[in-house]
Design an enzyme around this catalytic site. Structure first.
Site, short mmCIF file in Angstrom:
data_model
loop_
_atom_site.label_atom_id
_atom_site.label_comp_id
_atom_site.label_asym_id
_atom_site.label_seq_id
_atom_site.Cartn_x
_atom_site.Cartn_y
_atom_site.Cartn_z
N LYS A 26 0.78 -1.25 0.00
CA LYS A 26 0.00 0.00 0.00
C LYS A 26 0.81 1.30 0.00
O LYS A 26 0.34 2.31 -0.55
CB LYS A 26 -0.96 -0.01 1.18
CG LYS A 26 -2.10 -1.01 1.07
CD LYS A 26 -3.11 -0.61 0.02
CE LYS A 26 -4.37 -1.47 0.09
NZ LYS A 26 -5.40 -1.03 -0.85
N SER B 272 0.69 -9.83 -1.24
CA SER B 272 0.40 -8.41 -1.10
C SER B 272 0.64 -7.86 0.30
O SER B 272 0.78 -6.65 0.46
CB SER B 272 -1.04 -8.12 -1.52
OG SER B 272 -1.95 -8.88 -0.75
#
Length: 412
Positions: free
Chosen positions: A57, A310
């Site tokens: 992120k 991720s």
């Protein structure tokens, strides 16, 4: 960043890479030996769980916040998130000297809430899930003149996440398939744009959790379709009920296929990554590996495969639960119930059979109340660790051969 409609180009991604360089990590592309052996193909892992803040992120968050003019930075930013985006926005805002308010669901993992505060963000918890947090964040942005930094449905965010694709293409030019977690769509869309420009023959497949998978219906309808309310899932990072207006057309254009996986399959993937690759990966981050492990994806005839991990932000308590779930799914944990005579040595006889066949007793429970038993009997529940499904069946056969009537309560 000049973007028209849902058009985003490799040039936008390259521009983001230049802007965030030195502020985020270039994460490694690691070989997955055991998974490669199982699939008979070379599999690589893009380890974004080793990124700053523990997920991919910060790439998008820093790209978005660093582009704000000073007057906007002075007013501060606000974002809604289940955890990873909140940490990234708090981190990027601190780097740029801005204040950040992060609106998070009240059931967000404690480790993620604590991390947001450590990065200097102000946390505000709301009832509900990501969508409810998003509504609160939008209202707060308007009320306090703060800039809303969306978790995925924003060009700067998508371009920032796409820098992962640039790194993958550079480090693995022989790739034929990339498997990416799919929540709101920013990560998959960004990587797919880079992949289409640099490795046009490679396919990208998005993976959603069965508990919250709105993309398949949305792609069929060619417009965002909300999913049913998400149940409990270990994939909270991708439990987004509705695709983005900006990201859906990009996913429709660039992503080859969307598949789903169950929590049991994800937990098994987390166990594999922990034990064999020595990587702590959260549920949302492990969905790509789960899809490859369980035949959800047909690999191309040639070329290397890549699964994007991720994120790795998972509470220790949840991680322990996932390990148990993963062991069960892999056939390495089973629960047996039986009845033995209530006399000295009866339990020892049962345990001796289990030990003789390499079963490890994790827990033993005596049950005497609320069960239809003879006065001289007691029910026993055993939680066992085994060497796998075949060893579990071997233990079961041996126990029955000794005269115990056994019921398997939980077996993969």
């Amino acid at each position: 960043m000049a973007v028209v409609g849902s058009t985003l180009t490799e040039g936008d991604v390259e521009d983001a890479a230049r802007l965030i360089s030195g502020h985020v990590r270039e994460t490694p592309l690691l070989p997955a030996g055991e998974l490669s052996r199982r699939l008979g193909r070379r599999v690589l892992l893009k380890a974004e769980n080793l990124q700053l803040t523990g997920s991919f992120k910060p790439r998008g968050a820093f790209n978005a916040i660093a582009r704000l003019p000073q007057d906007k930075l002075d007013c501060g930013v606000v974002a809604a998130s289940a955890g990873n985006h909140a940490q990234a926005v708090a981190f990027a805002a601190r780097e740029m000297g801005a204040t950040a308010i992060l609106v998070m669901p009240s059931n967000a993992p404690l480790a993620k809430v604590a991390a947001v505060r450590q990065y200097g963000g102000e946390v505000r918890l709301v009832d509900g899930g990501y969508d409810e947090a998003g509504k609160s964040a939008k209202a707060l942005a308007e009320a306090e003149s703060r800039t809303l930094v969306h978790a995925f449905d924003q060009p700067e965010i998508v371009a920032g996440q796409g820098t992962i694709g640039l790194e993958i293409c550079r480090d693995a030019p022989d790739l034929s398939l990339v498997v990416v977690p799919l929540g709101g769509g920013g990560l998959a869309a960004g990587i797919a744009i880079a992949l289409a420009a640099r490795l046009p023959k490679a396919r990208l497949i998005g993976v959603q959790s069965e508990a919250c998978a709105p993309y398949q219906a949305s792609l069929e309808a060619h417009e965002p379709v909300g999913a049913r309310p998400a149940g409990s899932t270990i994939c909270d990072g991708i439990a987004v009920k509705r695709p983005g207006d900006f990201t859906l057309p990009l996913v429709e254009r660039y992503v080859s296929e969307v598949v789903t996986v169950s929590d049991d399959q994800v937990a098994e993937a987390m166990v594999l990554l922990l034990e064999r690759s020595k990587l702590v990966v959260e549920g949302a981050g492990a969905v790509g590996v789960a899809a490859l492990m369980h035949g959800k994806i047909e690999p191309p005839a040639s070329g290397e495969l890549c699964a994007v991990l991720s994120g790795g932000n998972v509470d220790a308590t949840l991680l322990a639960e996932c390990m148990r779930m993963g062991e069960t799914a892999a056939g390495r944990r089973m629960v047996l119930s039986t009845v033995v005579p209530d006399r000295p040595g009866a339990l020892a006889q049962l345990l001796a059979v289990v030990a003789a066949h390499a079963g490890n007793v994790v827990d033993v429970e005596h049950l005497r109340d609320g069960i239809d038993l003879h006065v001289r009997e007691t029910a026993i529940k055993l939680v066992l660790q085994t060497r796998g499904a075949d060893n579990g069946a071997e233990i079961l056969d041996a126990v029955r051969a000794e005269g115990f009537s056994v019921r398997v309560e939980r077996e993969a």
